[in-house]
Design an enzyme around this catalytic site. Structure first.
Site, PDB file in Angstrom:
ATOM      1  N   THR A   1      -6.279   4.461   3.479  1.00  0.00           N
ATOM      2  CA  THR A   1      -4.881   4.062   3.648  1.00  0.00           C
ATOM      3  C   THR A   1      -3.933   5.231   3.407  1.00  0.00           C
ATOM      4  O   THR A   1      -4.299   6.250   2.816  1.00  0.00           O
ATOM      5  CB  THR A   1      -4.526   2.905   2.689  1.00  0.00           C
ATOM      6  OG1 THR A   1      -4.660   3.345   1.341  1.00  0.00           O
ATOM      7  CG2 THR A   1      -5.421   1.698   2.935  1.00  0.00           C
ATOM      8  N   ASP A   2      -2.703   5.053   3.885  1.00  0.00           N
ATOM      9  CA  ASP A   2      -1.678   6.082   3.712  1.00  0.00           C
ATOM     10  C   ASP A   2      -0.685   5.651   2.626  1.00  0.00           C
ATOM     11  O   ASP A   2      -0.903   4.660   1.932  1.00  0.00           O
ATOM     12  CB  ASP A   2      -0.979   6.375   5.036  1.00  0.00           C
ATOM     13  CG  ASP A   2      -0.278   5.150   5.624  1.00  0.00           C
ATOM     14  OD1 ASP A   2      -0.032   4.165   4.887  1.00  0.00           O
ATOM     15  OD2 ASP A   2       0.031   5.177   6.823  1.00  0.00           O
ATOM     16  N   GLN A   3       0.424   6.373   2.488  1.00  0.00           N
ATOM     17  CA  GLN A   3       1.409   6.070   1.448  1.00  0.00           C
ATOM     18  C   GLN A   3       2.069   4.713   1.634  1.00  0.00           C
ATOM     19  O   GLN A   3       2.618   4.156   0.703  1.00  0.00           O
ATOM     20  CB  GLN A   3       2.484   7.151   1.404  1.00  0.00           C
ATOM     21  CG  GLN A   3       2.002   8.439   0.778  1.00  0.00           C
ATOM     22  CD  GLN A   3       3.125   9.440   0.652  1.00  0.00           C
ATOM     23  OE1 GLN A   3       4.014   9.504   1.506  1.00  0.00           O
ATOM     24  NE2 GLN A   3       3.091  10.229  -0.403  1.00  0.00           N
TER      25      GLN A   3
END
Length: 140
Positions: free
Chosen positions: A15-17
């Site tokens: 996942t990203d931020q």
């Protein structure tokens, strides 16, 4: 038409931020789906590589519809969209655990000799793969 289904548990590292799966990870999941489809057809891609044949991506299209998040299960459906004896296009539908479409995609591949990158005819060199792909590809 054979549709292979692979479930993937979304890991935090994917996942990203924003807390959603980073877009490039869907490409990795497509590879998992492709490998699973090939296995369901009774073949092993690693064996092909041992014979000096690889299958690079020559085109990829992806349309992102809905994010998948950490802790969820993604469902990757993979099938043979098109096949002509030389090139193969795989179709993908990645769903959320609730069955909603997350990504629609296609990847196009050609088999080549690893040492020279010269294309080979799957139809001639691997007639059993050819027959399976002809039998299980999408019918229009």
């Amino acid at each position: 038409m054979l549709i292979a289904t692979k479930e993937i548990e979304v890991r935090y590292a994917e996942t990203d931020q924003m807390g959603v799966v980073y877009h490039a990870n869907y490409l990795v999941w497509m590879e998992l789906g492709r490998t699973h489809l090939i296995s369901e057809l009774g073949f092993n891609y690693a064996e092909l590589e041992k014979e000096g044949i690889i299958s690079p991506v020559i085109d990829i299209q992806a349309s992102y519809k809905k994010p998948v998040r950490y802790g969820e299960i993604a469902i990757v459906n993979t099938w043979i969209e098109e096949y002509d004896g030389l090139k193969v296009t795989y179709g993908y539908e990645i769903l959320t655990q609730d069955g909603e479409v997350s990504v629609l995609a296609e990847s196009r591949h050609v088999c080549v000799k690893k040492d020279s990158f010269r294309p080979i005819s799957i139809k001639r060199k691997y007639p059993e793969w050819h027959e399976a792909y002809e039998t299980h590809k999408k019918r229009v």
